[in-house]
Design a protein around this motif. Sequence first.
Motif, PDB file in Angstrom:
ATOM      1  N   TYR A  26      75.215 -67.415 -67.997  1.00  0.00           N
ATOM      2  CA  TYR A  26      75.756 -68.787 -68.022  1.00  0.00           C
ATOM      3  C   TYR A  26      77.246 -68.786 -68.367  1.00  0.00           C
ATOM      4  N   LEU A  27      77.622 -68.034 -69.377  1.00  0.00           N
ATOM      5  CA  LEU A  27      79.028 -68.039 -69.793  1.00  0.00           C
ATOM      6  C   LEU A  27      79.942 -67.464 -68.721  1.00  0.00           C
ATOM      7  N   SER A  28      79.470 -66.463 -67.990  1.00  0.00           N
ATOM      8  CA  SER A  28      80.332 -65.806 -67.005  1.00  0.00           C
ATOM      9  C   SER A  28      80.355 -66.518 -65.665  1.00  0.00           C
ATOM     10  N   GLU A  29      79.269 -67.222 -65.287  1.00  0.00           N
ATOM     11  CA  GLU A  29      79.176 -67.786 -63.940  1.00  0.00           C
ATOM     12  C   GLU A  29      79.132 -69.307 -63.892  1.00  0.00           C
ATOM     13  N   TYR A  30      78.571 -69.945 -64.878  1.00  0.00           N
ATOM     14  CA  TYR A  30      78.357 -71.388 -64.796  1.00  0.00           C
ATOM     15  C   TYR A  30      79.239 -72.185 -65.753  1.00  0.00           C
ATOM     16  N   ALA A  31      79.547 -71.635 -66.911  1.00  0.00           N
ATOM     17  CA  ALA A  31      80.274 -72.398 -67.927  1.00  0.00           C
ATOM     18  C   ALA A  31      81.728 -72.614 -67.506  1.00  0.00           C
ATOM     19  N   SER A  32      82.246 -73.781 -67.844  1.00  0.00           N
ATOM     20  CA  SER A  32      83.660 -74.061 -67.600  1.00  0.00           C
ATOM     21  C   SER A  32      84.507 -73.295 -68.611  1.00  0.00           C
ATOM     22  N   LYS A  33      85.805 -73.223 -68.342  1.00  0.00           N
ATOM     23  CA  LYS A  33      86.682 -72.499 -69.254  1.00  0.00           C
ATOM     24  C   LYS A  33      86.675 -73.116 -70.652  1.00  0.00           C
ATOM     25  N   VAL A  87      84.144 -74.803 -72.096  1.00  0.00           N
ATOM     26  CA  VAL A  87      82.881 -74.464 -72.767  1.00  0.00           C
ATOM     27  C   VAL A  87      82.890 -72.999 -73.189  1.00  0.00           C
ATOM     28  N   ARG A  88      83.356 -72.116 -72.307  1.00  0.00           N
ATOM     29  CA  ARG A  88      83.386 -70.687 -72.612  1.00  0.00           C
ATOM     30  C   ARG A  88      84.305 -70.398 -73.800  1.00  0.00           C
ATOM     31  N   LYS A  89      85.403 -71.153 -73.903  1.00  0.00           N
ATOM     32  CA  LYS A  89      86.369 -70.938 -74.969  1.00  0.00           C
ATOM     33  C   LYS A  89      85.744 -71.125 -76.336  1.00  0.00           C
ATOM     34  N   TYR A  90      84.824 -72.075 -76.453  1.00  0.00           N
ATOM     35  CA  TYR A  90      84.211 -72.359 -77.762  1.00  0.00           C
ATOM     36  C   TYR A  90      82.827 -71.725 -77.913  1.00  0.00           C
ATOM     37  N   LEU A 127      81.325 -68.815 -80.882  1.00  0.00           N
ATOM     38  CA  LEU A 127      80.219 -69.285 -81.723  1.00  0.00           C
ATOM     39  C   LEU A 127      79.029 -68.339 -81.656  1.00  0.00           C
ATOM     40  N   ILE A 128      78.742 -67.822 -80.443  1.00  0.00           N
ATOM     41  CA  ILE A 128      77.640 -66.867 -80.312  1.00  0.00           C
ATOM     42  C   ILE A 128      77.967 -65.567 -81.040  1.00  0.00           C
ATOM     43  N   GLU A 129      79.217 -65.125 -80.940  1.00  0.00           N
ATOM     44  CA  GLU A 129      79.599 -63.861 -81.573  1.00  0.00           C
ATOM     45  C   GLU A 129      79.664 -63.966 -83.092  1.00  0.00           C
TER      46      GLU A 129
END
Length: 449
Positions: free
Chosen positions: A257-264, A266-269, A273-275
């Motif tokens: 999801y983060l690499s293919e579907y999430a916008s920049k 969403v990915r930025k935050y 948070l996951i890490e």
Amino acid sequence: MNLIIFTTILLLGFTTYYFGRKKALLIQNTNTRLTALPKFYGYYLAIWCSIPAFIIFALWSIFEPTIVKLLVLTDYSNQGYLSDELNLIYEKTKSLARGLYSGEVTVFLEDSTAKYQNLKSIAQNSKVVVILSIIIASTLFAYKKISNNTRTREPVEKFLNAVLFTSSLAAILTTLGIVFSLIFETIRFFSVIPFFDFIFGTHWYPAKTFVRDASAEVDPEMYKDAFGSVPLFAGTFFIAFIAMCVAIPIGLLSGIYLSEYASKRVRKYAKPLIEILAGIPTVVYGFFAALTVGPFLREIGINLGLEVSSESALAAGGVMGIMIIPFISSLSDDVITSVPQSLRDGSYAMGATKSETIKKVIFPAALPGIVGSILLGVSRAIGETMIVVMASGLAANLTFNPLESTSTITAQIVVILIGDQQFGDPKTQAAFALGMTLFLVTLCLNVFA
């Protein structure tokens, strides 16, 4: 005193760097061509000022206590004391010198304390004089070199290469030291306990080997059915399996999801948070599993008419899986992101949808990296300690019921080495045998990954 000397050497090193750089600029102002950039002149002078002094400081600090001890104990060399008794006398001497000794003070002890204080004072003063002399001599030597505009870049680069090589060698030697320390104790363990009894035995109860008179001869029958490691391996891999059942789907899907579907945005935050989960101490996960997840699963089991242990493999494995999610998610995200954009464009040009492109093109291309992240997660799960100690129990039960308590290799190593232990006893040596086995398993997984 050692801290003052160390700080002084460090400050002089920084100071001489700027002094050497300034000297290079002065040489350049005389229309003389420099042999290197000005910073290399500073590095050259700083290295000669600090490194020889640091080497002497380190060697002096290592050997000074031993030499002082030998000189203090020379007064007792002809009195027939054993080595342990001499060590005790020396510890009393140091305690008295620091004002921490509360026992009986004899004349010999007072003389030893005075001699100890005198030797320490001489050693400290000599250390200061020698190190300052070395700093002055090496700095003058280097300053003469840069004043003559000699080549400085090559010596600095050779020094940096030596530092990098030494760092790599230190890591390798540390690994070899760990391996050899495990090997020697493991060999001693298997000289008493048969190898196949350890590998294929189904009972783990090493505590019973301590129920004996230490002065009596060891009965070999006492070691039977005491060091069977099958329950520990079964518990370790079973909890790791539960953890991966949680971590692989969530981690892999979140990475996609983060690499293919999430916008920049969403990915930025979302990714940081996951890490954050990877930065939480494992003891916190252990508290969470023991005080929250375990009782919660027990309450659910009671409502469903199931018997659930307060310390269960399901609670430990589930929380461990949550801990491993960021490892798989982050590595999978990086691997999928690194797939060339041309593969995606070619798939879209053939009329494939986004989901078809992920399934048929991107996922197969990133599969080796994804498998590597999963195997690294497995090795992380196998080597986890605090969560299983606090949430899965310490009883080595051979069971595959996730609602029952079980134990792992790491948990038993902790149990064996807690408190005062006799390292010549097979019970204590069993920890090294378990550690060697665990080391080989994780090493194979990491190499394969």
